[in-house]
Design an enzyme around this catalytic site. Sequence first.
Site, mmCIF file in Angstrom:
data_model
loop_
_atom_site.group_PDB
_atom_site.id
_atom_site.type_symbol
_atom_site.label_atom_id
_atom_site.label_comp_id
_atom_site.label_asym_id
_atom_site.label_seq_id
_atom_site.Cartn_x
_atom_site.Cartn_y
_atom_site.Cartn_z
ATOM 1 C CG HIS A 139 -2.400 -10.120 5.895
ATOM 2 N ND1 HIS A 139 -3.255 -9.145 6.346
ATOM 3 C CD2 HIS A 139 -1.167 -9.531 5.820
ATOM 4 C CE1 HIS A 139 -2.581 -8.017 6.531
ATOM 5 N NE2 HIS A 139 -1.307 -8.226 6.230
ATOM 6 C CG HIS A 157 -0.567 -4.264 6.686
ATOM 7 N ND1 HIS A 157 0.775 -4.526 6.898
ATOM 8 C CD2 HIS A 157 -0.626 -3.385 5.659
ATOM 9 C CE1 HIS A 157 1.492 -3.850 6.013
ATOM 10 N NE2 HIS A 157 0.666 -3.147 5.247
HETATM 11 N N1 Q9C Z 1 1.779 -1.156 -2.185
HETATM 12 C C1 Q9C Z 1 2.306 -8.167 6.600
HETATM 13 O O1 Q9C Z 1 2.708 -7.146 7.116
HETATM 14 N N2 Q9C Z 1 1.294 -5.552 -0.203
HETATM 15 N N3 Q9C Z 1 1.865 -8.201 5.332
HETATM 16 C C2 Q9C Z 1 1.214 -4.163 0.022
HETATM 17 C C3 Q9C Z 1 1.698 -1.937 -0.978
HETATM 18 C C4 Q9C Z 1 1.016 -6.503 0.846
HETATM 19 C C5 Q9C Z 1 1.820 -7.032 4.506
HETATM 20 C C6 Q9C Z 1 1.463 -3.399 -1.262
HETATM 21 C C7 Q9C Z 1 1.411 -6.117 2.230
HETATM 22 C C8 Q9C Z 1 1.290 -7.304 3.148
HETATM 23 C C9 Q9C Z 1 2.316 -9.439 7.363
HETATM 24 ZN ZN ZN Z 2 1.819 -5.711 8.217
#
Ligand code: Q9C
Ligand code: ZN
Length: 357
Positions: free
Chosen positions: A165, A209
């Site tokens: 990200h 994601h």
């Molecule tokens: N309600 C990785 O998998 N927040 N990052 C989500 C959901 C951030 C995920 C909130 C998720 C980041 C590397």
């Molecule tokens: Zn992720």
Amino acid sequence: MQTIFSDLHARHHPGLEFYEGELKHYHDTPNRAQIVLDALRSAGCAAPSAPQDFGLDPILAVHRADYVTYLQRAYADWVGDGGIPAGVFPDVFPMRSAMRHGGRILRPTKPSALAGYYSFDLTAIIVEGTWEAVYHSAQCALTAARIVHAGAPAAFALCRPPGHHAHADLCGGYCFLNNASIASHWLASSTSTAKEGQTRVALLDIDFHHGNGSQDIFYSRDDVLFVSLHGDPSRQYPYFIGAADECGEGPGYGYTVNFPLEQGVGDERYLDVLAQACERVARYAPSYLVISLGVDTYQFDPLGDFALTSAIYPRIGALIAQLGLPTVFIMEGGYAIEQLGLNVAGVLSGFEEVRPS
Ligand code: Q9C
Ligand code: ZN
């Protein structure tokens, strides 16, 4: 295959993140790395090796120098300004229309505003040991890249914090330095195996994601193909980018490929789309393959909405192995703690069954 791991990841241990209107426990917990290590040991894999130190140069080849300096100093500056010891939290974000004024936004000096300048959400919390952890996480990715560059069929960088990200100058989504992009750029810049002057690298992102940072870093380049399967960003984090009509720009046009997917994707549907993604990779005929390996696609992951079972992960590894490419696996997300180790080990063992090292 060799695993590269640094126990300095544990220096990064924010307790809290902000979502759904409150501060909640941080999902990227230090025990995630330990759980994966334990599963690899149970699966009979060799003990992990510590990373080599490539210094800052390969990081600065991907990230902006002022951003890297910010990551190094943010916690001390925040605490010095009276910020809470729990970590750095932005309290303001740049307004889009600020860009109108000469195509730039002003860089503030106030630590909480500077955090907003360099973040796109409230989940990349900087604590005292964050820089040390992210620096060594990036070194794990580089070390795995070097092992593969030296001729190994594959290597696994057990990175924590994750990276996909992170943009050139933005943290978010538990990510600070984009490990997969740093490794991809390092491989793309390596000349020793370049056949026609340019080394091509495919970066295949199978975290639940969208890899917004990786896409952005390589968006106008044709020497790194970015391909991602992910929950449709109109519905799922990181939102705003990752649609199927984002194809790259300029010389990079055609070298970004997104497969945004519907809620409830099951094993057979996922493998079908992954096979399409692999076809695109094969057509590109890269010298190296980098995998952003997230297992938050698992049915019980608290941050995903796919319905994959643990049985799919060895099949994913086997499908990737069938490309026959030197492959660097980089750990990204996966938050269903009980199955995390099994699922990651599943991908790696599925790969090794097709291409033993
Ligand atoms: N309600 C990785 O998998 N927040 N990052 C989500 C959901 C951030 C995920 C909130 C998720 C980041 C590397
Ligand atoms: Zn992720």
